[in-house]
Every structure is written in C-alpha cells, then in structure tokens.
Design a protein around this motif. Structure first.
Motif, PDB file in Angstrom:
ATOM      1  N   UNK A   1     -33.923  51.060  -7.227  1.00 49.15           N
ATOM      2  CA  UNK A   1     -34.034  52.056  -6.152  1.00 49.15           C
ATOM      3  C   UNK A   1     -35.498  52.331  -5.831  1.00 49.15           C
ATOM      4  N   UNK A   2     -36.321  52.416  -6.874  1.00 48.29           N
ATOM      5  CA  UNK A   2     -37.752  52.654  -6.654  1.00 48.29           C
ATOM      6  C   UNK A   2     -38.412  51.414  -6.054  1.00 48.29           C
ATOM      7  N   UNK A   3     -38.078  50.256  -6.589  1.00 50.34           N
ATOM      8  CA  UNK A   3     -38.701  49.001  -6.149  1.00 50.34           C
ATOM      9  C   UNK A   3     -38.325  48.633  -4.710  1.00 50.34           C
ATOM     10  N   UNK A   4     -37.037  48.720  -4.358  1.00 50.32           N
ATOM     11  CA  UNK A   4     -36.551  48.226  -3.060  1.00 50.32           C
ATOM     12  C   UNK A   4     -36.386  49.306  -1.994  1.00 50.32           C
ATOM     13  N   UNK A   5     -36.408  50.586  -2.389  1.00 55.65           N
ATOM     14  CA  UNK A   5     -36.237  51.698  -1.443  1.00 55.65           C
ATOM     15  C   UNK A   5     -35.052  51.457  -0.489  1.00 55.65           C
ATOM     16  N   UNK A   6     -33.832  51.342  -1.040  1.00 56.51           N
ATOM     17  CA  UNK A   6     -32.668  51.130  -0.168  1.00 56.51           C
ATOM     18  C   UNK A   6     -32.416  52.343   0.715  1.00 56.51           C
TER      19      UNK A   6
END
Length: 121
Positions: free
Chosen positions: A41-46
């Motif tokens: 969630x932090x890495x890809x910012x869905x």
C-alpha cells in the motif's frame, strides 16, 4: 489506470477477485497477507484496497487500523470482502476503517460496484 490492492490468503479468492476487477477495467496488485499488503500500500499507493478480514497472523481489521493510522495510507478506501456476515461484524469493521462491506459469496457486479462506490466517496 486505477490501481486496486487485493488482499486474501486464499489463492482461489485472490485470483477470482483479481479477475473480476481486471474485467472491470482496474489494474490489480496482490498481497497474500496483511503485512505484505501494508508495505505494498505504501509502495504502490493504490486507489482502493479490497481485503479479506479472516487471515492468519495480522487479520484484515488490524491491517485497516494500521492503514488508517498512517498518513501515507489513511485516505485509501477499504472494501472488506469477507465470509463474516453478521451485522455486528459489519458495524465493527466500519469502526475499524472499512468503507464498504461485501459478504462472500459475491457476484462480479457486487464486487465491481462496491469498488466503484468506494472510489466515489
């Protein structure tokens, strides 16, 4: 493209949900547990997260609380997709940060509409 993070410890459910969302026009990122989901969630910012609630280790509600506490993820809408169908389960999930609650079994339309609704909030 709108990115959706799908979290489920059942590979069959993960594939079913992912396929429904891809057919609905979304880009899908997958995680098989809550800890992996938090980092993705932090890495890809869905744009939204679809998650099971009953998972080993950290469950989906713990994950929701962690997401809502983190400034980088707190505004991401969360769709619970779970076998827990009681009204108390639904109310408790909403208090933990779930925006939309879908119970299993679900149809493709129910899931895609739930995600669409969560994104419009």
């Amino acid at each position: 493209m709108t990115k959706i993070l799908v979290v489920d410890d059942s590979i069959n459910e993960l594939e079913l949900i992912s396929n429904y969302l891809r057919k609905g026009g979304y880009t899908v990122i997958v995680a098989t547990d809550a800890k992996e989901a938090l980092s993705k969630a932090i890495e890809h910012q869905p744009h939204a997260i679809v998650t099971d609630l009953v998972m080993p280790g950290m469950n989906g509600l713990e994950m929701c609380r962690n997401l809502k506490k983190n400034p980088a993820t707190q505004k991401m809408p969360i769709v619970a997709c779970t076998s827990k169908s009681g009204e108390i389960d639904r109310l408790w999930a909403m208090k933990q940060g779930v925006n939309v609650y879908v119970t299993k079994p679900f149809t493709e339309d129910q899931l895609v509409n739930a995600v669409r609704y969560s994104l419009s909030q």
